[in-house]
Design a protein around this motif. Structure first.
Motif, short mmCIF file in Angstrom:
data_model
loop_
_atom_site.label_atom_id
_atom_site.label_comp_id
_atom_site.label_asym_id
_atom_site.label_seq_id
_atom_site.Cartn_x
_atom_site.Cartn_y
_atom_site.Cartn_z
N ALA A 191 0.82 -1.21 0.00
CA ALA A 191 0.00 0.00 0.00
C ALA A 191 0.85 1.27 0.00
N GLU A 193 2.93 2.18 2.38
CA GLU A 193 3.08 2.73 3.72
C GLU A 193 4.32 2.15 4.39
N ARG A 335 4.80 -1.27 -7.24
CA ARG A 335 5.75 -0.61 -6.34
C ARG A 335 7.15 -1.14 -6.59
N SER A 416 4.71 8.42 -6.13
CA SER A 416 3.51 8.60 -5.29
C SER A 416 3.96 8.66 -3.84
N PRO A 513 -2.90 1.80 -5.87
CA PRO A 513 -2.05 2.13 -4.71
C PRO A 513 -2.83 2.85 -3.63
N GLN A 514 -2.63 2.41 -2.38
CA GLN A 514 -3.21 3.01 -1.18
C GLN A 514 -4.73 2.81 -1.06
N THR A 519 -10.93 1.88 2.31
CA THR A 519 -10.95 3.00 1.36
C THR A 519 -11.85 2.68 0.18
N THR A 551 -3.43 10.43 -0.69
CA THR A 551 -4.11 9.23 -1.19
C THR A 551 -5.00 9.58 -2.37
#
Length: 668
Positions: A191, A193, A335, A416, A513-514, A519, A551
């Motif tokens: 993600a 993070e 990623r 990102s 992503p994220q 979400t 995000t």
């Protein structure tokens, strides 16, 4: 008289240790390993022993943990103080420990001890009144802790009610199982993070979440080993106490044992060290406690530690090695992660030759260059990690050069936040993981599409990405390994059924992503259809509750990629449903934040979904941004916090009235 250098070093060590205490206890973000911290504390302790006139009450050797600073949790005093254990690192330290006991008791050993694994988690104190859990606290500074009761109630090892009406304080550790830690870190990295540094750090971060639902999802567990206040608990030894805690419903680590004298402790320690890697949790040593509880009262405590117990620490393996090169690998979401290839080094029983470097800023913080000598260890005893660059050794000449294009497909990388991404959904490096994720249970839930079958489909050229799944025919599948007529038909039926899973699952399945499950649900509730999300601006995405600007930008950027647009159109042509299943009924409560507490006539999850369906946000803790607290019978700290902050409190009838006014009578 102390020399100026000794006095100066003591002051330096105190300042340094206080800083690392703050990082460890308050921020849950340690910068150094436990072994490095222990070395600093041991150096300070020995200097203060040599110069007792320099010991001050606020020295880290005289205090526990770190003070409670500004946090979302209420600081509360412990009914009885919590202490930390002094450390032993050698047989000589053990002999000194037993000699001090003999000296204070005025009799010779050997003494009988209880040995237990020292769990590397977060210390907690559970307070029971009349057998009912009334609050749970973190250790804090030993005198005052943070109340985290709602989060603790999500842990299955913590009983809400005991089988006997006892007044008790029960002490233990909250930990994250190693398997859960590895899975959580993998999810965080995918993600974009920052991963947790070790299982203890992950446990602390998971327990101290504002929303108890987040804590519940993390998979925390607990193990218990001691008591503070304990009226009516008739036990004579520590080993009896462990058995009694088990009878009362607490989880107790089963590998405790009895030992006699230093010889017995050393023998038990070696056996437990040998067994350490088979444990489901991380242990950093063995606790050595006098088994006879009556001796505890006789010996008492120093300002910081009990005199009747000590922690015999496991040796920490940290070894130097050289970085041969840095390569880049591409994950499911695109990623791009740097990986250091090392001169092989034997560490904790296995050979380590590769270690992830997470992202570009991590490499910059280390100051790492190709050819550097680095100190490595296993974070949580599991994951190889670079601790630091050994600048005193020979330095490398070549800086780490970050690629501008995907090392697998050549597409230009996009930035990102702190992560570099390959935006190409057809990137070969992403295909297997992207399809596996798309078909997973929490995404499109295509049962029967396992990893081996995905590999076969890719190798046979039958699919390039997940959209190709919807073009498969029975004749494509029959003849693949373990795929007969019936199996092929079942798989095709599952693929067809997945078209109707709804927008919530589809958004998660896309691997944006994220965008995790929560979400994805928030986006689906707000927009109702994928086309509206595709048309949304960054500002409109940012307006969705719990979606930050960074995000929103990452989502907008990913969905704007031409490859993603073509992929979505192929899903549309295949008949995949782009509409949300949980469509927003109205925006009548938009902008309002509710907190639910106590017992309601309907399950709280159901009430939360009702409020969210009309645009409200449901939070797990009370703050100045909370608009209403809905309190039923048995409401506790959240109600008190609302009253303290002046937040309006509604009972269930008040909530019904608000819904009738804002939404209409049919809402409830």
């Amino acid at each position: 008289m102390p020399t100026p250098s000794a006095k100066q070093r003591i002051l330096e060590l105190r300042e340094l240790i206080r800083y690392h205490n703050y990082r460890y206890y308050v921020l849950d973000d340690p910068e150094i390993s436990d072994a490095e911290y222990d070395r600093l504390m041991e150096e300070l302790r020995r200097l203060e022993e040599a110069h007792p006139e320099l010991i001050t009450p606020d020295s880290p050797t005289q205090t526990v943990g770190s003070s409670i600073l500004e946090t979302p949790f209420t600081p509360l005093p412990h009914p009885t103080r919590m202490y930390s254990l002094a450390n032993a690192f050698s047989r000589e330290d053990l002999a000194d420990f037993e000699a001090s006991i003999a000296r204070m008791l005025g009799r010779e050993g050997p003494f009988e001890y209880a040995l237990e694994y020292k769990i590397d988690g977060l210390s907690i104190n559970l307070v029971y009144e009349g057998g009912v859990l009334v609050r749970g606290l973190t250790r804090g500074d030993g005198v005052v802790g943070e109340e985290v009761t709602p989060n603790l109630l999500s842990i299955p090892d913590i009983p809400r009610k005991l089988p006997e009406p006892l007044d008790l304080e029960v002490r233990g550790e909250v930990y994250l199982p190693i398997e859960t830690f590895l899975r959580l870190n993998a999810e965080l990295e995918e993600a974009g993070e920052a991963p947790f540094k070790n299982p203890r750090n992950a446990a602390a971060g998971s327990l101290r979440q504002k929303d108890p639902k987040v804590s519940a999802r993390r998979g925390l567990r607990g193990l218990f080993y001691g008591v503070g206040r304990h009226e009516g608990l008739a036990v004579r030894t520590q080993l009896e106490l462990l058995g009694r805690l088990g009878e009362l419903g607490f989880s107790v680590e089963p590998h405790h044992r009895r030992a006699l004298g230093v010889e017995g402790v050393e023998e038990g320690y070696r056996a437990m060290l040998e067994h350490r890697r088979s444990l489901p949790f991380e242990a950093d040593g063995v606790t050595v406690k006098l088994n006879d509880l009556s001796l505890w009262e006789e010996l008492g405590y120093t300002a910081k530690t009990p005199r009747f117990a000590i922690a015999y620490k496991f040796p920490a393996e940290e070894k130097p090695t050289r970085v041969l090169r840095v390569v880049f690998q591409v994950g499911r979401t695109g990623r791009v992660t740097p990986v250091a290839e090392l001169e092989p080094v034997l560490l904790d029983g296995s050979t380590v030759s590769r270690v992830t470097l997470h992202n570009e800023s991590y490499v910059q913080e280390l100051g790492l260059r190709v050819g550097d000598t680095v100190l490595v260890h296993k974070a949580g005893g599991v994951i190889p990690e670079v601790l630091r660059v050994l600048t005193e050794a020979s330095r490398g000449e070549h800086p780490v050069e970050w690629p501008s294009h995907c090392p697998e497909c050549g597409s230009g990388l996009v930035l990102s936040g702190k992560i570099h991404l390959c935006p190409n959904p057809l990137c070969p490096a992403k295909a297997f993981e992207a399809i596996r994720h798309f078909a997973s249970r929490r995404a499109m839930d295509i049962q029967g599409l396992g990893e081996k079958l995905i590999e076969q489909l890719l190798e046979a050229g039958l699919v390039r990405d997940a959209a190709d799944l919807y073009q498969l025919k029975k004749e494509d599948l029959v003849g693949l390994e373990r795929m007969g007529e019936r199996s092929a038909q079942n798989l095709l039926e599952q693929i067809e059924a997945s078209k109707g899973r709804g927008l919530e699952r589809l958004l998660y399945a896309l691997g944006i992503p994220q965008v995790g499950e929560s979400t994805a649900r928030a986006l689906a509730r707000r927009f109702g259809h994928l086309d509206r999300i595709l048309e949304a601006s960054v500002e409109e995405l940012d307006a969705v509750p719990d979606i930050a600007e960074a995000t929103a930008q990452a989502i907008h950027q990913a969905l704007a990629q031409p490859q993603m647009r073509r992929f979505v159109e192929r899903l549309r042509a295949a008949g995949v449903n782009f509409e949300a299943k949980e469509k927003p009924q109205s925006r009548a409560l938009e902008g309002l934040t509710f907190v639910l507490t106590g017992e309601l006539s309907r399950p709280r999850e159901e009430v939360a979904r009702l409020l969210e369906a009309h645009g409200a946000k449901v939070a797990g803790s009370v703050s100045r941004k909370t608009h209403y607290v809905v309190a039923g019978p048995g409401a506790g700290s959240k109600l008190a916090r609302a009253q303290e902050l002046g937040v309006p409190v509604l009972d269930e009838e008040g909530l019904k009235a608000l819904l009738q006014e804002r939404v209409g009578v049919e809402a409830w």
